[in-house]
Design a protein around this motif. Structure first.
Motif, short mmCIF file in Angstrom:
data_model
loop_
_atom_site.label_atom_id
_atom_site.label_comp_id
_atom_site.label_asym_id
_atom_site.label_seq_id
_atom_site.Cartn_x
_atom_site.Cartn_y
_atom_site.Cartn_z
N SER A 3 -2.59 82.82 27.49
CA SER A 3 -1.93 81.53 27.42
C SER A 3 -1.97 80.96 26.01
O SER A 3 -1.00 80.35 25.54
N GLY A 4 -3.10 81.16 25.32
CA GLY A 4 -3.23 80.68 23.94
C GLY A 4 -2.23 81.33 23.02
O GLY A 4 -1.66 80.68 22.13
N ASP B 187 -8.11 72.46 17.84
CA ASP B 187 -8.53 71.75 19.06
C ASP B 187 -8.50 72.69 20.26
O ASP B 187 -9.42 72.66 21.10
N MET B 188 -7.46 73.50 20.35
CA MET B 188 -7.32 74.41 21.47
C MET B 188 -8.47 75.42 21.50
O MET B 188 -9.08 75.67 22.55
N GLN B 189 -8.79 76.00 20.36
CA GLN B 189 -9.86 76.99 20.30
C GLN B 189 -11.23 76.36 20.57
O GLN B 189 -12.06 76.93 21.29
N GLU B 190 -11.44 75.18 20.01
CA GLU B 190 -12.73 74.51 20.19
C GLU B 190 -12.98 74.15 21.65
O GLU B 190 -14.06 74.40 22.19
N HIS B 191 -11.96 73.61 22.30
CA HIS B 191 -12.17 73.11 23.65
C HIS B 191 -12.08 74.20 24.72
O HIS B 191 -12.67 74.06 25.79
N THR B 192 -11.39 75.28 24.43
CA THR B 192 -11.42 76.39 25.38
C THR B 192 -12.79 77.07 25.34
O THR B 192 -13.30 77.52 26.38
N ALA B 193 -13.38 77.15 24.15
CA ALA B 193 -14.73 77.71 24.06
C ALA B 193 -15.72 76.81 24.81
O ALA B 193 -16.60 77.30 25.53
N ALA B 194 -15.55 75.50 24.64
CA ALA B 194 -16.43 74.56 25.35
C ALA B 194 -16.20 74.65 26.86
O ALA B 194 -17.14 74.50 27.65
N ALA C 43 -4.38 71.43 27.29
CA ALA C 43 -4.39 71.32 28.75
C ALA C 43 -3.79 72.57 29.40
O ALA C 43 -4.30 73.05 30.42
N SER C 44 -2.73 73.11 28.81
CA SER C 44 -2.07 74.28 29.39
C SER C 44 -2.98 75.51 29.41
O SER C 44 -3.02 76.26 30.38
N VAL C 45 -3.70 75.70 28.31
CA VAL C 45 -4.58 76.87 28.21
C VAL C 45 -5.75 76.74 29.20
O VAL C 45 -6.10 77.71 29.88
N ILE C 46 -6.35 75.57 29.28
CA ILE C 46 -7.45 75.37 30.23
C ILE C 46 -6.95 75.49 31.66
O ILE C 46 -7.63 76.05 32.54
N MET D 148 0.59 79.28 20.95
CA MET D 148 0.68 79.38 19.50
C MET D 148 2.08 79.77 19.05
O MET D 148 2.60 79.25 18.06
N ALA D 149 2.70 80.68 19.80
CA ALA D 149 4.07 81.08 19.47
C ALA D 149 5.02 79.90 19.63
O ALA D 149 5.94 79.71 18.82
N PHE D 150 4.79 79.09 20.66
CA PHE D 150 5.62 77.91 20.86
C PHE D 150 5.43 76.90 19.73
O PHE D 150 6.40 76.31 19.25
N LEU D 151 4.19 76.70 19.31
CA LEU D 151 3.91 75.75 18.23
C LEU D 151 4.57 76.17 16.92
O LEU D 151 5.03 75.32 16.15
N GLU D 152 4.62 77.46 16.67
CA GLU D 152 5.15 77.97 15.40
C GLU D 152 6.65 78.26 15.47
O GLU D 152 7.24 78.68 14.47
N LYS D 153 7.24 78.01 16.62
CA LYS D 153 8.69 78.23 16.77
C LYS D 153 9.45 77.36 15.78
O LYS D 153 9.23 76.17 15.67
#
Length: 212
Positions: A95-96, A185-192, A71-74, A100-105
């Motif tokens: 934003s992505g 999910d983030m990559q798939e749905h931002t492309a969509a 949601a944040s990236v879109i 990603m940096a936050f997820l891997e923190k």
């Protein structure tokens, strides 16, 4: 358990610290990744419907009310929609990267603990064996009761280091799998999302200032 800890010698203290450190980061990752994980398919369907029915503002409002990196990236892309498709894609990329940096923190700390704990345990093993052979050297003979302490220390620290490493490695692998799923999910749905914008633009369904 307390007796085993004491008999394990000095190495048990850094191992206990590493276990507490690893569990602490595991709890933090569990909480934050649980918040980040959403039903991306359902969200994207609702966002697309809001975009087509209420325009970019309504879609952005839905994104701002939905947790998680998808949601944040879109949302970041929607805020740049008036500047054109290139600006939308750039905002999504930026934003992505942040998401990603936050997820891997904290993952690096889990990896460090998982790798360091067995080494500390083996160091304790070497220390225990040194103590055992030092006793043999001083006594000039092998007296089982006098060398048992050093051997016991060696075995306990080996087991403790491996146990800590196994526990934290399990958490690391579990969280890495969750992160990979969220990123996919983030990559798939931002492309969509980009495809939806392009289609709407070609059909003239976006406000005049938002044509891309």
């Amino acid at each position: 358990m307390y007796d085993l800890f004491i008999n394990g010698g000095w190495a048990m203290y850094p191992l206990a610290f590493l276990l507490i450190l690893g569990i602490g980061f595991a709890i933090e990752r569990l909480i934050n990744l649980s918040r980040a994980a959403i039903d991306a398919e359902t969200f994207f369907g609702e966002m697309e419907q809001a975009l087509k029915a209420g325009g970019p503002d309504q879609a952005a409002q839905l994104c701002s009310e939905t947790p998680g990196p998808v949601a944040s990236v879109i949302h970041a892309g929607l805020l740049r929609l008036h500047r054109g498709i290139d600006s939308v894609e750039k905002a999504i990329d930026n934003s992505g990267a942040v998401e990603m940096a936050f997820l891997e923190k904290g993952m690096v700390w889990l990896s460090t603990v998982a790798n360091l704990a067995p080494m500390v345990g083996f160091l304790g093993t070497v220390s225990g064996m040194i103590n055992a052979f030092q006793t043999i050297k001083e006594k000039g003979d092998v007296v089982p009761s006098e060398v048992a302490g050093g051997i016991s220390e060696a075995l306990i620290t080996t087991a403790a280091g491996l146990i800590v490493g196994i526990i934290i490695q399990f958490f690391y692998n579990f969280f890495a799998s969750r992160i990979d799923k969220i990123i996919a999910d983030m990559q798939e749905h931002t492309a969509a999302f980009i495809d939806v914008l392009s289609e709407m633009s070609h059909q003239g369904q976006l406000p005049e200032g938002d044509q891309v």
